[in-house]
Design a protein around this motif. Structure first.
Motif, PDB file in Angstrom:
ATOM      1  N   ASN A 123      -3.464   6.905  -6.687  1.00  0.00           N
ATOM      2  CA  ASN A 123      -4.289   5.839  -6.129  1.00  0.00           C
ATOM      3  C   ASN A 123      -5.746   5.921  -6.592  1.00  0.00           C
ATOM      4  O   ASN A 123      -6.457   4.930  -6.552  1.00  0.00           O
ATOM      5  N   ARG A 124      -6.184   7.071  -7.043  1.00  0.00           N
ATOM      6  CA  ARG A 124      -7.559   7.239  -7.534  1.00  0.00           C
ATOM      7  C   ARG A 124      -7.717   6.876  -9.006  1.00  0.00           C
ATOM      8  O   ARG A 124      -8.832   6.804  -9.503  1.00  0.00           O
ATOM      9  N   LEU A 125      -6.608   6.676  -9.707  1.00  0.00           N
ATOM     10  CA  LEU A 125      -6.695   6.320 -11.124  1.00  0.00           C
ATOM     11  C   LEU A 125      -7.341   4.950 -11.295  1.00  0.00           C
ATOM     12  O   LEU A 125      -7.201   4.063 -10.444  1.00  0.00           O
ATOM     13  N   LEU A 126      -8.010   4.793 -12.408  1.00  0.00           N
ATOM     14  CA  LEU A 126      -8.603   3.496 -12.719  1.00  0.00           C
ATOM     15  C   LEU A 126      -7.508   2.470 -12.970  1.00  0.00           C
ATOM     16  O   LEU A 126      -6.406   2.809 -13.403  1.00  0.00           O
ATOM     17  N   ARG A 127      -7.834   1.227 -12.737  1.00  0.00           N
ATOM     18  CA  ARG A 127      -6.854   0.162 -12.918  1.00  0.00           C
ATOM     19  C   ARG A 127      -6.398   0.057 -14.375  1.00  0.00           C
ATOM     20  O   ARG A 127      -5.240  -0.225 -14.650  1.00  0.00           O
TER      21      ARG A 127
END
Length: 185
Positions: free
Chosen positions: A158-162
């Protein structure tokens, strides 16, 4: 400490000793490919199977990588983190996270998509990024559940960039993930 971890570290250290005794040149071009092959055959083979959970196990395996990076001429005086950065390597903990995120990508968007629908719960919310690959963090009474693959990967995913999550293929995802993980240091 687990016996698998101790055995893996012992075997890998003995192979590192053989490399140190038999290889005349300690240049990066000679040592790094040997170490990469060693990691692929021993450390990375064993890590996904039992995924070292205890700090003692992770430190023992990390010590093997520390020893290998000090073998390279010209990097002996640098700190461990600087040696890793100079060589373009990740710590074993970060490598494990990388492997987990790649597996999660395959379960959510890649090869194992059908299985991934049962493994992960997707979360839809207006507060979150607008892609459909945001995962829901569940709460459990027992802390042991946090160590399961389906739970330990959710927060990091969920913390990964889009841009990383929306990669069209696994190769593009790996390249973008490497860039994202290198910023974590």
């Amino acid at each position: 400490m687990s016996w698998q971890c101790a055995l893996t570290a012992q075997k890998t250290n003995s192979i590192l000793s053989c490399i140190k005794r038999s290889v005349a040149s300690r240049s990066r071009e000679v040592i790094l490919p040997l170490y990469s092959a060693l990691v692929r055959t021993h450390l990375e083979y064993c890590l996904p199977l039992w995924s070292a959970q205890h700090r003692k196990d992770m430190d023992l395996l990390q010590q093997v990588q520390r020893r290998a990076t000090t073998m390279i001429r010209g990097l002996e005086h640098l700190s461990y983190e600087d040696r890793l950065r100079e060589l373009g390597l990740f710590s074993l903990e970060k490598r494990r996270l990388q492997g987990d995120l790649i597996a999660a990508f395959q379960y959510l968007k890649g090869t194992y998509r059908k299985d991934g629908e049962r493994l992960f719960i997707r979360e839809c919310s207006d507060r979150m990024r607008s892609d459909s690959f945001k995962l829901k963090e569940r709460r459990f009474r027992l802390a042991i559940r946090k160590k399961f693959f389906t739970e330990r990967v959710v927060r990091h995913w969920n913390r990964l960039l889009r841009e990383v999550v929306d990669a069209p293929s696994l190769e593009v995802f790996k390249a973008r993930l490497d860039g994202d993980l290198s910023n974590l240091v």
